[in-house]
Scaffold this motif. Structure first.
Motif, mmCIF file in Angstrom:
data_model
loop_
_atom_site.group_PDB
_atom_site.id
_atom_site.type_symbol
_atom_site.label_atom_id
_atom_site.label_comp_id
_atom_site.label_asym_id
_atom_site.label_seq_id
_atom_site.Cartn_x
_atom_site.Cartn_y
_atom_site.Cartn_z
ATOM 1 N N ASN A 772 32.776 -42.245 -33.131
ATOM 2 C CA ASN A 772 33.349 -43.541 -32.776
ATOM 3 C C ASN A 772 32.245 -44.576 -32.890
ATOM 4 O O ASN A 772 31.051 -44.237 -32.883
ATOM 5 C CB ASN A 772 33.933 -43.530 -31.369
ATOM 6 N N ASN A 773 32.631 -45.828 -33.013
ATOM 7 C CA ASN A 773 31.626 -46.879 -33.125
ATOM 8 C C ASN A 773 32.206 -48.212 -32.694
ATOM 9 O O ASN A 773 33.425 -48.355 -32.536
ATOM 10 C CB ASN A 773 31.090 -46.974 -34.572
ATOM 11 N N LYS A 774 31.320 -49.171 -32.518
ATOM 12 C CA LYS A 774 31.757 -50.549 -32.283
ATOM 13 C C LYS A 774 30.645 -51.483 -32.744
ATOM 14 O O LYS A 774 29.462 -51.144 -32.726
ATOM 15 C CB LYS A 774 32.091 -50.788 -30.818
ATOM 16 N N THR A 776 28.315 -54.481 -32.217
ATOM 17 C CA THR A 776 27.753 -55.187 -31.069
ATOM 18 C C THR A 776 27.211 -56.560 -31.463
ATOM 19 O O THR A 776 27.068 -57.427 -30.602
ATOM 20 C CB THR A 776 26.633 -54.353 -30.428
ATOM 21 N N SER A 793 34.637 -54.421 -31.349
ATOM 22 C CA SER A 793 35.685 -53.567 -31.921
ATOM 23 C C SER A 793 35.078 -52.604 -32.922
ATOM 24 O O SER A 793 34.014 -52.852 -33.481
ATOM 25 C CB SER A 793 36.754 -54.436 -32.594
ATOM 26 N N PRO A 794 35.742 -51.492 -33.172
ATOM 27 C CA PRO A 794 35.222 -50.528 -34.147
ATOM 28 C C PRO A 794 35.186 -51.120 -35.557
ATOM 29 O O PRO A 794 36.071 -51.886 -35.949
ATOM 30 C CB PRO A 794 36.211 -49.367 -34.057
ATOM 31 N N TYR A 795 34.177 -50.752 -36.298
ATOM 32 C CA TYR A 795 34.043 -51.245 -37.665
ATOM 33 C C TYR A 795 35.103 -50.606 -38.562
ATOM 34 O O TYR A 795 35.335 -49.411 -38.528
ATOM 35 C CB TYR A 795 32.656 -50.910 -38.208
ATOM 36 N N ASN A 797 38.331 -51.133 -38.480
ATOM 37 C CA ASN A 797 39.674 -51.001 -37.932
ATOM 38 C C ASN A 797 40.617 -52.045 -38.516
ATOM 39 O O ASN A 797 40.203 -53.135 -38.913
ATOM 40 C CB ASN A 797 39.647 -51.113 -36.408
#
Length: 1024
Positions: A772-774, A776, A793-795, A797
């Motif tokens: 998972n990622n987001k 920042t 938000s996640p990259y 998406n």
């Protein structure tokens, strides 16, 4: 007298035979390790009489005399597996290579810039058995998904030459350039898609900072290490692998026929207040087929695509050597055809889509002295692709057959004219594109020469070894095109005499030959010093010091800057310490330079530290927790780097000028203008990685478990500035380290082996990768509302509008916020949520609505059952946390009017919203319909990314089933055949998902791509 003579003759004959039998056979030779080192003191005994035998001398030599026929000799030595040999003739000058009998503690695995004992590895490293990669596949990359923990892999196309998987180590950790892993083959950067799996000796994935820090600039996205097979001491062995497979499309979209298309087109026009597109007479002609020129009914899938094609792959290798030299040589061939149905009667050359690959490899090791080894590796890879002449790639051909409607044009007009609706690819007859536009051929050749020298200084400094490696890699590409264009026509009707009234849409062009070529050259050098020593049988100390550099030049350069060689240079170091194989400490350091940064800022330092603890080394654990065979805790933290900015950007810190057009300031000649704005103070993109892992084995190694948890903070991601106003007048926006991203997750695997009895065994394996990622930090312009920002938000998406269903009636439209995408929104159109509450629906109401189309969860599990010589295995692969957006010509009916196919599911009245005024039935105004009110032409309101079109892309696939029988028997060995296995293999046999219309791995392409294939293969493996 006669009886006495016979008795005497018999006595003499028996005596002679007895003497001959007592004399027996002579057996002699040398006993070596697989690396060619002589083994002193190897015991050689008669199996049926252990009192008889000898031992090898100081050089590993032995001689046995008078060995009776059919005697089995057993060679045994501490630390090595026993070797048996049956004697039935004189066997002199034998070379016997004993294999090491390696336990859990001493097993050696490949790591970054070297090897380590498996127990000593404290980084996140996955080693894949080469046997798991010996299945028919387009490339090694296609085997990774569902087999290798820590890998996220997707295959988007089934087209030969393009059917390779994209993959990422622990998912996507950056939105900048270069998010994919570094692939090294025998220490040299290479391509998994051109490697023959049969040449692989070991396959390793390095995942955390401890494992990748020594790669400095290139280690941020993980590293894949492949070592190829090398020669081993012993007799000559020949291995042959050959397979043939039948391939066909498991799923393809289903489209409506001509009559259904025409009726739906009429509905789409009439329900929007228009006139019917086709009158009753025309509908009758579609139904009867009386005029196939003007009212055709063409199933372009039947016209363009075969039911199946045959593919084949072959590989042969030879292996052997002695104490002075060892060799491994191989040749591999792969051929794949596409499912396009070429008309062979039109011309005498092949312009179908095809893929051919030829691999040649020679690895030779020679002992210059007992402590000096030189390795020579030669590799050549030839890849050829063939294509039809039209278009820059084959997607144009697939688009044409996928989007051409059944009513637009016939295959060929009755007068022999070639039809087309327009000049664009999706308006042209795909049959013409395949058969009448010439051909293209793409030929690639990669040659690698690798030379390595190893000097063991153990005699002088115990544990010290020095290595030097140099390689030269050349790549050449030749594109050849013989392009022609026939005259293409569109019939608008018939003349008075009944002949077709044709309009020329594309003019004829005769054959034109053209070619282009590209060459590149890369030189790589590294020198390393390795140290590994044990003190007092408790303290193990190891170290690595390495220098490397590479130099890359391309013949594609058209400017002075582009012609400058691209170079990397750096240092790497590692220090390891362990106490009683219980406590482990390791430090890694990379010091790398890159051309991407200005003077004084070129070099970056990338440190990492890791540690491990093995409780099973304690006697208390061994005595009280005996069911635990092995248990290790690992942890690591470090920093790795990335310098990749953009493939088209070099020396971003420079401000460059170029020659412009127009008069200069003095009135003569061209002017000079700025072409690139300098990007000042660029630094390395850095990834701070933390990993904690557990390795364990239970119940006499029946169960093997590895689990890792990881976290990464990526800072300084390169991004072109988005906040600089246009009033600044900059020619190009500068780059800066303004992006940041956080990612985290877990991966692991578990295996279980159970031996029921000597005949039956079961192996079960499973693995998973969750990421998972987001974002920042991410620089954007035009942000009016906080939810528009990508930060947090996640990259990757999906973003779009929130759909509230379909408008029920005009009152529903009047009482809802105004939707601004088109003026005449009607009942049955998609209704959207006013996110910001300003009373209108526009692009400011777009929000985060779904996951990325790259899975964030991938898993696999496999079973293998063996009974005597028969084995049956199955591999399942699945993905999750993945969404996609329906759309395109197939899912937006009639958006292109006369072009753009219509899916068969649209024809089902229950799937679309139909006004009661048209259907005569109020129930057709279905608020839960899959398709909104039809439109003949584009619909700016309905054809938008929204939750209405959002879909779940997860699936579970039966990826591979293999049935193998080993036919090896003593009779075969008499003719030199040491082994023979025959396998029946099925790939992509079933898939469980919610998409149904096409393969879920291709869902983001909405079926308008070459489908993934289902393949059945018969494979034979022979060893001589």
């Amino acid at each position: 007298m006669k009886n006495r003579f016979l008795t005497l003759f018999a006595f003499i004959l028996i005596s002679v035979l007895s003497v001959y039998a007592q004399g027996g056979h002579t057996v002699s030779g040398v006993v070596l390790t697989e690396q060619g080192e002589p083994l002193v003191g190897v015991t050689i005994q008669y199996k049926n009489d252990p009192t008889k035998g000898i031992i090898t001398d100081l050089d590993g030599n032995f001689v046995l005399q008078n060995v009776p026929s059919n005697t089995t000799l057993v060679f045994s030595y501490i630390g090595f597996k026993e070797y048996s040999m049956v004697v039935n003739k004189d066997m002199t000058r034998q070379t016997i290579a004993l294999k090491e009998d390696i336990n859990q503690t001493e097993e050696v695995v490949v790591i970054g810039r070297g090897t380590q004992r498996k127990i000593s590895v404290v980084g996140a490293v996955t080693n894949v058995k080469s046997s798991e990669l010996q299945v028919p596949a387009a490339s090694v990359s296609n085997m990774l998904g569902g087999r290798v923990p820590g890998i996220i892999a997707v295959t988007r196309s089934g087209e030969p030459g393009s059917d390779f998987s994209e993959f990422w180590v622990r998912g996507i950790g950056t939105f900048g350039a270069g998010a994919s892993a570094l692939v090294l083959i025998d220490g040299i950067e290479g391509d998994l898609n051109t490697l023959d799996p049969a040449d692989i000796e070991s396959f390793t994935v390095l995942k955390d900072a401890s494992a990748t820090a020594v790669y400095g600039v290139r280690g941020a996205n993980g590293v894949v290490l492949v070592t190829t097979k090398r020669g081993k001491s012993g007799k000559l062995t020949i291995s042959v692998k050959s397979n043939a497979g039948i391939s066909y499309s498991a799923r393809t979209p289903e489209y409506v026929d001509a009559l259904t298309y025409a009726n739906l087109a009429n509905e789409a026009s009439v329900v929007r207040g228009g006139r019917p597109v086709y009158d009753a007479a025309e509908l009758k002609l579609f139904q009867t087929g009386l005029d196939p020129d003007l009212y055709p009914n063409v199933n372009w899938r039947d016209v363009m695509l075969k039911d199946y094609v045959w593919n084949h792959q072959h590989h042969i290798s030879v292996n052997g050597g002695g104490s002075n030299a060892r060799y491994y040589m191989s040749v591999g061939i792969q051929h794949k055809d596409a499912i396009y149905k070429q008309d062979k009667g039109i011309k005498n050359y092949d312009n179908n889509v095809g893929y051919n690959k030829y691999n040649f490899r020679a690895n030779v090791d020679a002992n210059l002295t007992k402590s000096t080894i030189v390795e020579l590796g030669l590799e050549s890879i030839i890849v050829t692709n063939s294509f039809p002449g039209y278009g820059d790639d084959n997607q144009a051909l697939w688009d044409a057959q996928a989007n051409m409607t059944p009513v637009t044009v016939p295959v060929i007009y009755s007068d022999g004219s070639l039809p087309a609706y327009g000049a664009n690819a999706d308006q042209q007859n795909p049959y013409v594109l395949l058969n009448y536009t010439g051909y293209k051929k793409k030929s690639e050749m990669t040659n690698t020469v690798r030379l390595k020298l190893t000097q063991d200084f153990d005699k002088w400094v115990k544990g010290l070894k020095v290595e030097a490696l140099m390689s030269i890699n050349t790549y050449s590409l030749l594109n050849q095109t013989q392009l022609k264009t026939p005259a293409l026509y569109y019939a608008t009707g018939r003349k008075k005499d009944g002949t077709l009234d044709l309009i020329e849409k594309v003019s004829r062009k005769d054959d034109v030959y053209s070619s282009s070529n590209l060459t590149t050259r890369k030189i790589y050098f590294e020198g390393r010093v390795n140290y590994d020593r044990v003190f007092n049988e408790k303290h193990r100390v190891g170290g690595l010091l390495l220098y490397y550099m590479d130099d890359f030049v391309t013949g594609e350069a058209q400017t002075l800057i582009a012609s400058i060689p691209k170079r990397y240079t750096g240092l790497a170091a590692r220090a390891t310490y362990s106490f009683k194989d219980t406590y482990f400490l390791e430090g890694n350091l990379g010091y790398t330079g890159s051309e991407a940064f200005a003077k004084g800022q070129k070099f970056g330092v990338f440190p990492a530290i890791s540690g491990g603890w093995v409780p099973t080394q304690y006697e208390w654990v061994q005595e009280n927790l005996s069911f635990i065979d092995f248990w290790k805790f690992r942890a690591s933290y470090g920093i790795v780097g990335n310098d990749r900015i953009n493939s088209s950007v070099r020396f971003p810190f420079l401000s460059t000028m170029t020659q412009g057009s127009g008069a200069g300031i003095w009135g003569g000649g061209d002017n000079i203008v700025e072409s690139q704005e300098a990007s000042q103070n660029l630094r390395w993109e850095k990834a701070k990685k933390f990993d904690i892992g557990i390795d364990a084995q239970f119940f006499k190694q029946k169960i093997d478990v590895t689990v890792d948890f990881f976290h990464e903070n990526r800072t300084g991601i390169f991004q072109q500035r988005a906040s600089i106003p246009g009033e600044m007048g900059l020619v190009t926006l500068p780059w800066a380290n303004v992006g940041a991203m956080e990612s985290w997750g877990a991966d692991g695997n578990i295996s279980y082996l159970h031996q029921f009895n000597k005949d039956w065994s079961l192996t079960a394996r499973a693995n998973f990768t969750y990421t998972n990622n987001k974002l920042t930090e991410y620089e954007q312009s035009g942000i009016k509302y906080p939810y528009q920002s990508w930060v947090g938000s996640p990259y990757g998406n999906q973003r779009g509008l929130i759909a509230l269903g379909l408008f029920k009636d005009q009152a529903d439209i009047d009482n809802s916020p105004k939707q601004t995408f088109m003026a005449d929104v009607m009942p049955g159109d998609i209704k959207y949520k006013d996110v910001n509450g300003d009373g209108v629906i526009d692009e400011y109401d777009e929000v985060l609505i779904g996951n990325s189309n790259v899975p964030r969860l991938q898993y696999g599990f496999a079973l293998e059952l063996k009974y005597k010589r028969l084995s049956v295995s199955a591999l399942f692969e699945g993905v999750g946390i993945v969404d996609f957006m329906y759309g395109g010509n197939g899912f937006y009916p009639f958006t292109g009017k006369q072009t753009g196919n219509v899916l068969s599911i649209v024809a089902d009245p229950s799937n679309r919203w139909i006004p009661a005024s048209y259907s005569g039935d109020p129930s057709t105004e279905n608020p839960n319909a899959r398709f909104p009110r039809l439109t003949y032409g584009p619909n700016a309101n309905n054809e938008r990314n929204s939750t209405f079109w959002m879909a779940d892309g997860r699936y579970l696939r039966l990826k591979n089933v293999q049935i193998t029988y080993d036919f090896t028997c003593p009779q075969m060995k008499k003719i030199g055949l040491q082994g023979f296995q025959l396998s029946l293999i099925g790939d992509n046999l079933a898939c469980w998902d919610k998409v149904k219309l096409w393969d879920p791995a291709q869902a983001s392409g909405n079926g308008a791509v070459y489908p993934l294939q289902r393949v059945f293969t018969l494979q034979a493996n022979l060893q001589f």
